[in-house]
Design a protein around this motif. Structure first.
Motif, mmCIF file in Angstrom:
data_model
loop_
_atom_site.group_PDB
_atom_site.id
_atom_site.type_symbol
_atom_site.label_atom_id
_atom_site.label_comp_id
_atom_site.label_asym_id
_atom_site.label_seq_id
_atom_site.Cartn_x
_atom_site.Cartn_y
_atom_site.Cartn_z
ATOM 1 N N ILE A 137 19.113 10.651 -0.207
ATOM 2 C CA ILE A 137 18.702 9.369 -0.660
ATOM 3 C C ILE A 137 18.246 8.623 0.510
ATOM 4 C CG2 ILE A 137 19.597 7.269 -1.689
ATOM 5 C CD1 ILE A 137 21.386 8.901 -3.469
ATOM 6 N N VAL A 138 19.120 8.572 1.581
ATOM 7 C CA VAL A 138 18.598 7.658 2.768
ATOM 8 C C VAL A 138 17.464 8.157 3.306
ATOM 9 C CG1 VAL A 138 19.456 7.383 5.233
ATOM 10 C CG2 VAL A 138 20.921 7.161 3.160
ATOM 11 N N LEU A 139 17.157 9.524 3.537
ATOM 12 C CA LEU A 139 16.077 10.106 3.999
ATOM 13 C C LEU A 139 14.761 9.953 3.176
ATOM 14 C CD1 LEU A 139 17.044 13.488 5.806
ATOM 15 C CD2 LEU A 139 16.656 11.282 6.928
ATOM 16 N N GLY A 140 14.965 10.010 1.891
ATOM 17 C CA GLY A 140 13.954 9.589 0.899
ATOM 18 C C GLY A 140 13.381 8.146 1.055
ATOM 19 N N SER A 141 14.492 7.461 1.142
ATOM 20 C CA SER A 141 13.929 5.999 1.312
ATOM 21 C C SER A 141 13.406 5.753 2.592
ATOM 22 C CB SER A 141 15.587 5.175 0.989
ATOM 23 O OG SER A 141 16.009 5.286 -0.026
ATOM 24 N N MET A 142 13.763 6.285 3.517
ATOM 25 C CA MET A 142 12.999 5.932 4.901
ATOM 26 C C MET A 142 11.635 6.469 4.662
ATOM 27 S SD MET A 142 15.832 6.731 7.664
ATOM 28 C CE MET A 142 15.039 6.383 8.891
ATOM 29 N N MET A 143 11.596 7.756 4.330
ATOM 30 C CA MET A 143 9.914 7.966 4.168
ATOM 31 C C MET A 143 9.189 7.446 2.987
ATOM 32 S SD MET A 143 10.049 11.447 5.500
ATOM 33 C CE MET A 143 9.240 12.717 4.702
ATOM 34 N N ALA A 144 9.794 6.882 1.949
ATOM 35 C CA ALA A 144 9.035 5.831 1.175
ATOM 36 C C ALA A 144 8.742 4.508 1.979
ATOM 37 C CB ALA A 144 9.880 5.606 0.049
ATOM 38 N N LEU A 145 9.562 4.200 2.827
ATOM 39 C CA LEU A 145 9.342 2.898 3.623
ATOM 40 C C LEU A 145 8.159 3.297 4.652
ATOM 41 C CD1 LEU A 145 10.003 0.205 4.290
ATOM 42 C CD2 LEU A 145 11.704 1.361 6.149
ATOM 43 N N PHE A 146 8.205 4.287 5.206
ATOM 44 C CA PHE A 146 7.152 4.487 6.062
ATOM 45 C C PHE A 146 5.766 4.900 5.461
ATOM 46 C CE2 PHE A 146 10.448 7.242 9.193
ATOM 47 C CZ PHE A 146 11.028 5.878 9.667
ATOM 48 N N MET A 147 5.787 5.365 4.180
ATOM 49 C CA MET A 147 4.551 5.458 3.534
ATOM 50 C C MET A 147 4.061 4.111 3.081
ATOM 51 S SD MET A 147 4.675 8.974 1.089
ATOM 52 C CE MET A 147 6.420 8.966 0.715
ATOM 53 N N GLY A 148 5.016 3.393 2.771
ATOM 54 C CA GLY A 148 4.616 2.063 2.247
ATOM 55 C C GLY A 148 4.155 1.060 3.589
ATOM 56 N N LEU A 149 4.630 1.190 4.761
ATOM 57 C CA LEU A 149 4.162 0.585 6.035
ATOM 58 C C LEU A 149 3.032 1.251 6.360
ATOM 59 C CD1 LEU A 149 7.497 0.273 8.147
ATOM 60 C CD2 LEU A 149 6.320 -1.417 7.279
ATOM 61 N N THR A 150 2.771 2.573 6.275
ATOM 62 C CA THR A 150 1.185 3.165 6.297
ATOM 63 C C THR A 150 0.447 2.453 5.718
ATOM 64 O OG1 THR A 150 2.269 5.047 7.381
ATOM 65 C CG2 THR A 150 0.031 5.207 6.766
ATOM 66 N N LEU A 151 0.422 2.311 4.402
ATOM 67 C CA LEU A 151 -0.353 1.530 3.471
ATOM 68 C C LEU A 151 -0.842 -0.012 3.808
ATOM 69 C CD1 LEU A 151 0.768 2.980 -0.260
ATOM 70 C CD2 LEU A 151 -1.562 3.533 1.066
ATOM 71 N N LEU A 152 0.285 -0.499 4.287
ATOM 72 C CA LEU A 152 0.119 -1.793 4.678
ATOM 73 C C LEU A 152 -0.677 -2.039 5.863
ATOM 74 C CD1 LEU A 152 1.135 -4.708 4.122
ATOM 75 C CD2 LEU A 152 3.041 -4.356 5.382
ATOM 76 N N ALA A 153 -0.383 -0.955 6.905
ATOM 77 C CA ALA A 153 -1.197 -1.041 7.988
ATOM 78 C C ALA A 153 -2.566 -0.625 7.827
ATOM 79 C CB ALA A 153 -0.513 -0.044 9.046
ATOM 80 N N SER A 154 -2.831 -0.049 6.911
ATOM 81 C CA SER A 154 -4.313 0.215 6.793
ATOM 82 C C SER A 154 -5.053 -0.934 5.932
ATOM 83 C CB SER A 154 -4.453 1.497 5.597
ATOM 84 O OG SER A 154 -3.986 1.237 4.414
ATOM 85 N N ARG A 155 -4.407 -2.074 5.814
ATOM 86 C CA ARG A 155 -5.077 -3.017 5.080
ATOM 87 C C ARG A 155 -5.405 -4.221 6.132
ATOM 88 N NH1 ARG A 155 -5.425 -0.168 1.423
ATOM 89 N NH2 ARG A 155 -7.701 -0.221 2.170
ATOM 90 N N PRO A 156 -6.677 -4.595 6.522
ATOM 91 C CA PRO A 156 -7.236 -5.422 7.586
ATOM 92 C C PRO A 156 -6.568 -6.836 7.488
ATOM 93 C CG PRO A 156 -8.867 -5.275 5.767
ATOM 94 C CD PRO A 156 -7.674 -4.212 5.279
ATOM 95 N N PHE A 157 -6.074 -7.121 6.486
ATOM 96 C CA PHE A 157 -5.482 -8.845 6.405
ATOM 97 C C PHE A 157 -3.994 -8.798 7.180
ATOM 98 C CE2 PHE A 157 -1.689 -8.331 3.745
ATOM 99 C CZ PHE A 157 -2.010 -7.071 2.736
#
Length: 165
Positions: A73-93
């Motif tokens: 659960i912890v590792l899955g949550s961290m991976m989901a957070l990392f993917m969300g941060l990657t998506l956020l970083a790809s947005r120029p705003f």
């Protein structure tokens, strides 16, 4: 008497605010639009990093039945957070406030997140294979620390290259 004074000042301030706001809006509308738009910020493309993180998350999902429930659960949550941060970083705003946005810092950030995802998946693999309490698991701790330091180095050097001294 003070109530009348405070009430009068409040009314004068409210009327002054409304008039000033209206004048500002009228003046703002009366200006001519610039002939060409300013610099447009192109969103950086981080598809390869996101795909790598998705593959690593899928591998973690395949290993999760044999992992301790809390760890999965912890590792899955961290991976989901990392993917969300990657998506956020790809947005120029996210980076529009940067003085000279070119995407270098965002690229370094997502590369570091992908390295962290690989490290988490490898750690889960060691637990899945039963090497977590072995001498191999203990010997890999310095390597894990080196990988974490390398990811931090990638983030810091990309921030320097972007112009944050």
């Amino acid at each position: 008497m003070s109530v009348l004074l405070i009430g009068g000042v409040t009314v004068v301030l409210a009327i002054g605010y409304v008039v000033a706001r209206r004048e500002y809006e009228l003046e703002d509308i009366s200006r001519e639009a610039p002939e060409k738009p300013g610099k447009s910020i192109e969103p950086p493309r981080f598809g390869k990093y996101l795909v790598a993180q998705l593959v690593l998350a899928f591998l973690l999902l395949l290993m999760s039945p044999k992992l301790p429930r809390g760890m999965a659960i912890v590792l899955g949550s961290m991976m989901a957070l990392f993917m969300g941060l990657t998506l956020l970083a790809s947005r120029p705003f996210v980076f529009q406030l940067a003085p000279k946005f070119s995407g270098i810092m965002a690229r370094g950030f997502t590369k570091a997140l992908t390295i962290f995802s690989a490290l988490l998946t490898f750690g889960a693999f060691l637990v899945w294979m039963g090497f977590d309490n072995d001498i191999l698991g203990i010997l890999l701790i310095p390597i894990f620390l080196l990988v974490i330091f390398y990811a931090a180095y990638v983030m810091l050097t990309s921030a320097y290259e972007e112009g944050y001294y």
